[in-house]
Design a protein around this motif. Structure first.
Motif, mmCIF file in Angstrom:
data_model
loop_
_atom_site.group_PDB
_atom_site.id
_atom_site.type_symbol
_atom_site.label_atom_id
_atom_site.label_comp_id
_atom_site.label_asym_id
_atom_site.label_seq_id
_atom_site.Cartn_x
_atom_site.Cartn_y
_atom_site.Cartn_z
ATOM 1 N N LYS A 5 -115.464 -30.447 -25.012
ATOM 2 C CA LYS A 5 -113.895 -29.806 -24.033
ATOM 3 C C LYS A 5 -114.777 -29.219 -23.086
ATOM 4 O O LYS A 5 -116.229 -28.874 -22.380
ATOM 5 N N VAL A 6 -114.045 -29.470 -22.222
ATOM 6 C CA VAL A 6 -114.256 -28.678 -20.530
ATOM 7 C C VAL A 6 -113.034 -28.373 -20.159
ATOM 8 O O VAL A 6 -111.683 -28.253 -20.469
ATOM 9 N N VAL A 7 -113.926 -26.899 -19.772
ATOM 10 C CA VAL A 7 -112.687 -26.055 -19.546
ATOM 11 C C VAL A 7 -112.430 -25.796 -17.518
ATOM 12 O O VAL A 7 -113.865 -25.484 -17.366
ATOM 13 N N ILE A 8 -111.635 -25.773 -17.186
ATOM 14 C CA ILE A 8 -111.595 -25.541 -15.817
ATOM 15 C C ILE A 8 -111.351 -24.014 -16.033
ATOM 16 O O ILE A 8 -109.807 -23.593 -16.296
ATOM 17 N N THR A 9 -112.098 -22.973 -15.056
ATOM 18 C CA THR A 9 -111.420 -21.319 -16.151
ATOM 19 C C THR A 9 -111.137 -21.113 -14.576
ATOM 20 O O THR A 9 -110.391 -19.988 -14.715
ATOM 21 N N ASP A 10 -110.437 -21.032 -13.661
ATOM 22 C CA ASP A 10 -109.425 -21.188 -12.509
ATOM 23 C C ASP A 10 -109.128 -22.118 -11.337
ATOM 24 O O ASP A 10 -110.289 -23.197 -11.037
ATOM 25 N N TYR A 11 -107.930 -21.870 -10.940
ATOM 26 C CA TYR A 11 -108.392 -23.377 -9.717
ATOM 27 C C TYR A 11 -107.135 -22.483 -8.615
ATOM 28 O O TYR A 11 -106.312 -22.343 -9.020
ATOM 29 N N GLU A 12 -106.786 -23.142 -7.431
ATOM 30 C CA GLU A 12 -105.911 -23.131 -6.734
ATOM 31 C C GLU A 12 -104.812 -24.613 -5.872
ATOM 32 O O GLU A 12 -104.241 -24.206 -4.623
ATOM 33 N N ALA A 44 -111.700 -19.005 -22.733
ATOM 34 C CA ALA A 44 -111.436 -19.903 -22.901
ATOM 35 C C ALA A 44 -112.434 -20.672 -22.330
ATOM 36 O O ALA A 44 -111.932 -22.001 -23.222
ATOM 37 N N ALA A 45 -113.978 -20.291 -22.471
ATOM 38 C CA ALA A 45 -114.994 -21.023 -22.440
ATOM 39 C C ALA A 45 -115.856 -21.085 -23.581
ATOM 40 O O ALA A 45 -117.015 -21.556 -24.112
ATOM 41 N N LYS A 46 -115.659 -20.199 -24.653
ATOM 42 C CA LYS A 46 -117.277 -20.043 -25.395
ATOM 43 C C LYS A 46 -117.398 -21.138 -26.094
ATOM 44 O O LYS A 46 -118.967 -21.207 -26.244
ATOM 45 N N ASP A 47 -116.575 -22.211 -26.404
ATOM 46 C CA ASP A 47 -117.126 -23.121 -27.366
ATOM 47 C C ASP A 47 -117.025 -24.409 -26.107
ATOM 48 O O ASP A 47 -116.903 -25.414 -26.274
ATOM 49 N N ALA A 48 -117.240 -24.223 -25.359
ATOM 50 C CA ALA A 48 -116.464 -25.657 -24.552
ATOM 51 C C ALA A 48 -118.444 -26.064 -24.052
ATOM 52 O O ALA A 48 -119.340 -25.478 -23.792
ATOM 53 N N ASP A 49 -118.251 -27.277 -23.932
ATOM 54 C CA ASP A 49 -119.436 -28.027 -23.320
ATOM 55 C C ASP A 49 -120.184 -28.111 -22.483
ATOM 56 O O ASP A 49 -120.685 -28.464 -21.639
ATOM 57 N N LEU A 66 -121.405 -18.293 -23.815
ATOM 58 C CA LEU A 66 -121.395 -20.187 -23.988
ATOM 59 C C LEU A 66 -122.513 -20.515 -25.400
ATOM 60 O O LEU A 66 -122.972 -20.692 -25.391
ATOM 61 N N ASN A 67 -121.414 -21.052 -26.000
ATOM 62 C CA ASN A 67 -122.467 -21.313 -27.206
ATOM 63 C C ASN A 67 -122.598 -23.451 -27.423
ATOM 64 O O ASN A 67 -123.496 -22.863 -27.627
ATOM 65 N N ASN A 68 -121.265 -24.054 -26.553
ATOM 66 C CA ASN A 68 -121.677 -25.189 -26.722
ATOM 67 C C ASN A 68 -122.334 -25.779 -25.061
ATOM 68 O O ASN A 68 -122.231 -27.037 -24.769
ATOM 69 N N CYS A 69 -121.715 -24.524 -24.079
ATOM 70 C CA CYS A 69 -121.955 -25.371 -22.662
ATOM 71 C C CYS A 69 -123.435 -25.829 -22.301
ATOM 72 O O CYS A 69 -124.462 -25.405 -22.197
ATOM 73 N N LYS A 70 -123.257 -26.667 -21.396
ATOM 74 C CA LYS A 70 -124.247 -28.195 -21.165
ATOM 75 C C LYS A 70 -124.484 -28.215 -19.602
ATOM 76 O O LYS A 70 -125.682 -28.269 -19.191
ATOM 77 N N VAL A 71 -123.603 -27.398 -18.876
ATOM 78 C CA VAL A 71 -123.124 -27.892 -17.276
ATOM 79 C C VAL A 71 -122.004 -27.164 -17.076
ATOM 80 O O VAL A 71 -120.777 -26.695 -17.680
#
Length: 331
Positions: A5-12, A44-49, A66-71
């Motif tokens: 799972k990849v989350v983009i936190t914000d973007y324009e 939004a991102a607590k379980d994101a890789d 962040l439980n799973n985040c690697k990058v």
């Protein structure tokens, strides 16, 4: 269910197709969010890789959730939205893109310098008001022989110096991390910040924003500048103490400013800078060209793919994490 799972936190950006295409190299669920606060990022991102980040705050509190985040891969050169120490401690790779928009920012800094020096923007405004009078721009000084002082002498300043020499500007720079060998290559004299402020006719700010550089240019620096000096900022707004800048302009300690970035963005409608003729303001656009945007988006997404594939990214922003995570070097 996707592998990652990849989350983009914000973007324009109008489209995220470039990111989607690159992430599709892996089995990825790509989640798009528009977070503004810590809590929104956490939800939004607590379980994101993996995380793509533009402006949303990735603070210690967020990172600890962040439980799973690697990058975490940030759009841009700077990583000031991310708590690097907290990420490193948790074994999260932080990546950025250090080699995009070098031409664009250097070109924009030079464009602001030229516009401020020749008062192009000011005269354009008068002509459009029906005033055809060059004396509105008095005084204008010959560019050749004047001194450009660069605060920070990384890749963008080095790019700028090569272009500025064509206009006959003399070059000095302040950067405690740059060797004399590099300075000599670009025919730039390295000086301390005090000497630069006292000497330069144009001061172009290109330092990264860190805890140490926040407010680097303040009242003490403005008080030592020439009354004809013009300050240019295409880096990060908080490098300049904005209230000190406003005071320096109001009291004619310096002649003008050309700013692509501000301490608070977007600018507050009540900001006195908006009413100052000697100030040029742009909306944090120096990085932009169609080419640089495509390059940035591709490289930022590739950072995530690299880490999720077991590789260190090309653009590693927290090298100390190498002692913690088990990833392979790119061949």
């Amino acid at each position: 269910m996707a592998q990652f799972k990849v989350v983009i936190t914000d973007y324009e950006y109008k489209s995220l197709q470039i990111e989607q295409d690159i992430l599709s190299q892996l089995d990825v669920e790509f989640v798009k969010a528009q977070c503004r606060t810590e809590e929104e990022v956490i939800n939004a991102a607590k379980d994101a890789d993996g995380i793509l980040n533009q402006y949303a705050p990735i603070t210690q509190k967020v990172i600890q959730s962040l439980n799973n985040c690697k990058v975490i891969s940030r759009y841009g050169v700077g990583v000031n939205t991310i708590d690097l120490d907290a990420a490193t401690e948790q074994g999260i790779v932080v990546a950025n893109c250090t080699d995009y928009c070098m031409d664009e920012v250097a070109d924009h800094a030079l464009a602001l310098l030229l516009s401020a020096a020749r008062k192009v923007t000011l005269l354009n405004s008068y002509v459009k008001q029906g005033v055809w009078e060059y004396k509105k721009a008095i005084p204008i000084y010959r560019l050749r022989g004047q001194i450009l002082g660069m605060v920070g002498f990384g890749k963008i300043s080095q790019n700028l110096s090569a272009k500025a020499k064509a206009f006959g500007l003399k070059l000095i720079a302040y950067d405690p991390f740059i060797s004399q060998e590099v300075a000599s290559k670009y025919e730039v004299e390295m000086v301390d910040l005090d000497i630069l402020c006292q000497t330069a006719d144009f001061i172009s700010v290109h330092a990264p924003l860190t805890k140490a550089t926040k407010g680097l240019i303040g009242s003490a620096q403005f008080s030592s500048m020439k009354p004809e000096a013009i300050i240019i900022n295409t880096s990060r707004g908080p490098l300049i103490n904005e209230q000190s800048l406003i005071t320096a302009l109001q009291t004619s300690q310096i002649a003008g400013a050309a700013l692509d970035v501000l301490e608070h963005e977007p600018i507050d409608p009540g900001n006195p800078l908006l009413k100052m003729e000697q100030v040029i303001l742009n909306p944090h656009v120096a990085w932009y060209s169609e080419e640089s945007e495509r390059e940035l988006k591709g490289k930022i997404a590739q950072n995530v793919v690299d880490v999720l594939s077991g590789l260190f990214p090309v653009y590693l922003a927290n090298p100390k994490v190498k002692d913690i995570v088990d990833l392979r070097q790119r061949l």
